[in-house]
Motif scaffolding. Sequence first.
Motif, PDB file in Angstrom:
ATOM      1  N   ASP A  23      -4.060  14.073   0.397  1.00  0.00           N
ATOM      2  CA  ASP A  23      -3.408  13.511  -0.789  1.00  0.00           C
ATOM      3  C   ASP A  23      -3.829  14.284  -2.034  1.00  0.00           C
ATOM      4  O   ASP A  23      -4.943  14.805  -2.110  1.00  0.00           O
ATOM      5  CB  ASP A  23      -3.847  12.050  -1.003  1.00  0.00           C
ATOM      6  CG  ASP A  23      -3.155  11.090  -0.056  1.00  0.00           C
ATOM      7  OD1 ASP A  23      -2.127  11.461   0.531  1.00  0.00           O
ATOM      8  OD2 ASP A  23      -3.665   9.967   0.086  1.00  0.00           O
ATOM      9  N   THR A  52      -0.837   6.893  -9.749  1.00  0.00           N
ATOM     10  CA  THR A  52      -0.231   5.582  -9.560  1.00  0.00           C
ATOM     11  C   THR A  52      -1.038   4.704  -8.618  1.00  0.00           C
ATOM     12  O   THR A  52      -1.836   5.186  -7.819  1.00  0.00           O
ATOM     13  CB  THR A  52       1.195   5.742  -8.986  1.00  0.00           C
ATOM     14  OG1 THR A  52       1.805   4.458  -8.868  1.00  0.00           O
ATOM     15  CG2 THR A  52       1.160   6.385  -7.600  1.00  0.00           C
ATOM     16  N   ILE A  62       5.407   7.046   0.160  1.00  0.00           N
ATOM     17  CA  ILE A  62       4.493   8.195   0.184  1.00  0.00           C
ATOM     18  C   ILE A  62       4.015   8.378   1.616  1.00  0.00           C
ATOM     19  O   ILE A  62       3.481   7.442   2.208  1.00  0.00           O
ATOM     20  CB  ILE A  62       3.289   7.974  -0.773  1.00  0.00           C
ATOM     21  CG1 ILE A  62       3.791   7.728  -2.200  1.00  0.00           C
ATOM     22  CG2 ILE A  62       2.313   9.133  -0.688  1.00  0.00           C
ATOM     23  CD1 ILE A  62       2.724   7.192  -3.129  1.00  0.00           C
ATOM     24  N   CYS A 100       1.495  10.472  -7.083  1.00  0.00           N
ATOM     25  CA  CYS A 100       2.718  10.316  -6.302  1.00  0.00           C
ATOM     26  C   CYS A 100       3.438  11.656  -6.188  1.00  0.00           C
ATOM     27  O   CYS A 100       3.700  12.301  -7.194  1.00  0.00           O
ATOM     28  CB  CYS A 100       3.614   9.292  -6.990  1.00  0.00           C
ATOM     29  SG  CYS A 100       5.268   9.216  -6.278  1.00  0.00           S
ATOM     30  N   ARG A 121       3.774   2.884  -0.848  1.00  0.00           N
ATOM     31  CA  ARG A 121       4.884   3.004  -1.783  1.00  0.00           C
ATOM     32  C   ARG A 121       4.346   3.109  -3.206  1.00  0.00           C
ATOM     33  O   ARG A 121       3.485   2.334  -3.622  1.00  0.00           O
ATOM     34  CB  ARG A 121       5.808   1.795  -1.654  1.00  0.00           C
ATOM     35  CG  ARG A 121       7.095   1.935  -2.459  1.00  0.00           C
ATOM     36  CD  ARG A 121       7.996   0.729  -2.270  1.00  0.00           C
ATOM     37  NE  ARG A 121       8.590   0.638  -0.942  1.00  0.00           N
ATOM     38  CZ  ARG A 121       9.664   1.332  -0.521  1.00  0.00           C
ATOM     39  NH1 ARG A 121      10.248   2.184  -1.328  1.00  0.00           N
ATOM     40  NH2 ARG A 121      10.133   1.165   0.681  1.00  0.00           N
ATOM     41  N   CYS A 122       4.876   4.068  -3.941  1.00  0.00           N
ATOM     42  CA  CYS A 122       4.491   4.278  -5.338  1.00  0.00           C
ATOM     43  C   CYS A 122       4.947   3.083  -6.169  1.00  0.00           C
ATOM     44  O   CYS A 122       6.106   2.699  -6.105  1.00  0.00           O
ATOM     45  CB  CYS A 122       5.111   5.557  -5.861  1.00  0.00           C
ATOM     46  SG  CYS A 122       4.920   5.803  -7.630  1.00  0.00           S
ATOM     47  N   VAL A 151      -0.703   2.224  -5.390  1.00  0.00           N
ATOM     48  CA  VAL A 151       0.224   2.197  -4.270  1.00  0.00           C
ATOM     49  C   VAL A 151       0.259   0.805  -3.660  1.00  0.00           C
ATOM     50  O   VAL A 151      -0.730   0.087  -3.637  1.00  0.00           O
ATOM     51  CB  VAL A 151      -0.153   3.221  -3.173  1.00  0.00           C
ATOM     52  CG1 VAL A 151       0.089   4.630  -3.658  1.00  0.00           C
ATOM     53  CG2 VAL A 151      -1.574   3.042  -2.700  1.00  0.00           C
ATOM     54  N   SER A 177       6.432  12.151  -5.516  1.00  0.00           N
ATOM     55  CA  SER A 177       7.810  12.047  -6.001  1.00  0.00           C
ATOM     56  C   SER A 177       7.898  12.116  -7.519  1.00  0.00           C
ATOM     57  O   SER A 177       8.673  12.883  -8.063  1.00  0.00           O
ATOM     58  CB  SER A 177       8.442  10.748  -5.514  1.00  0.00           C
ATOM     59  OG  SER A 177       8.552  10.752  -4.109  1.00  0.00           O
TER      60      SER A 177
END
Length: 117
Positions: free
Chosen positions: A7, A93, A116, A86, A108-109, A95, A88
């Motif tokens: 990550d 962020t 993610i 994130c 998920r963001c 999560v 995207s």
Amino acid sequence: MHIKTGDTVEVISGENKGERGEVQRLLRGRLSGRQQGQSDPNDVRVIVAGVNMIIKHQRRTGNVRTQTGRIEREAPIDISNVMLVCPSCGKATRVGHEITGDGKKLRRCKKCGETIE
Ligand SMILES: [Zn+2]
């Protein structure tokens, strides 16, 4: 655990605040805990590539291939001091976790709503 190896994370407090890098390793539990065969799930630190560099003075050990002298390397950062970036939206962020229909866990963001991997 909301952060895993590979990550990209951003440091959110301390002297490296704002720096980003890829998580190379997760370190669980303190040394004493490891010796007792226990680890505290709340005590997790991360090695982030290129962040929190320290100079280590490496002495020659039995292995002649061991690099000696001044070695720059990453020092662990407490996981509470980093946030996932994130892929995207590019923002640090929080999560959320979701379980899909087939039992797969997704992250998920919370900023853009994208999943993610
Ligand atoms: Zn996002």
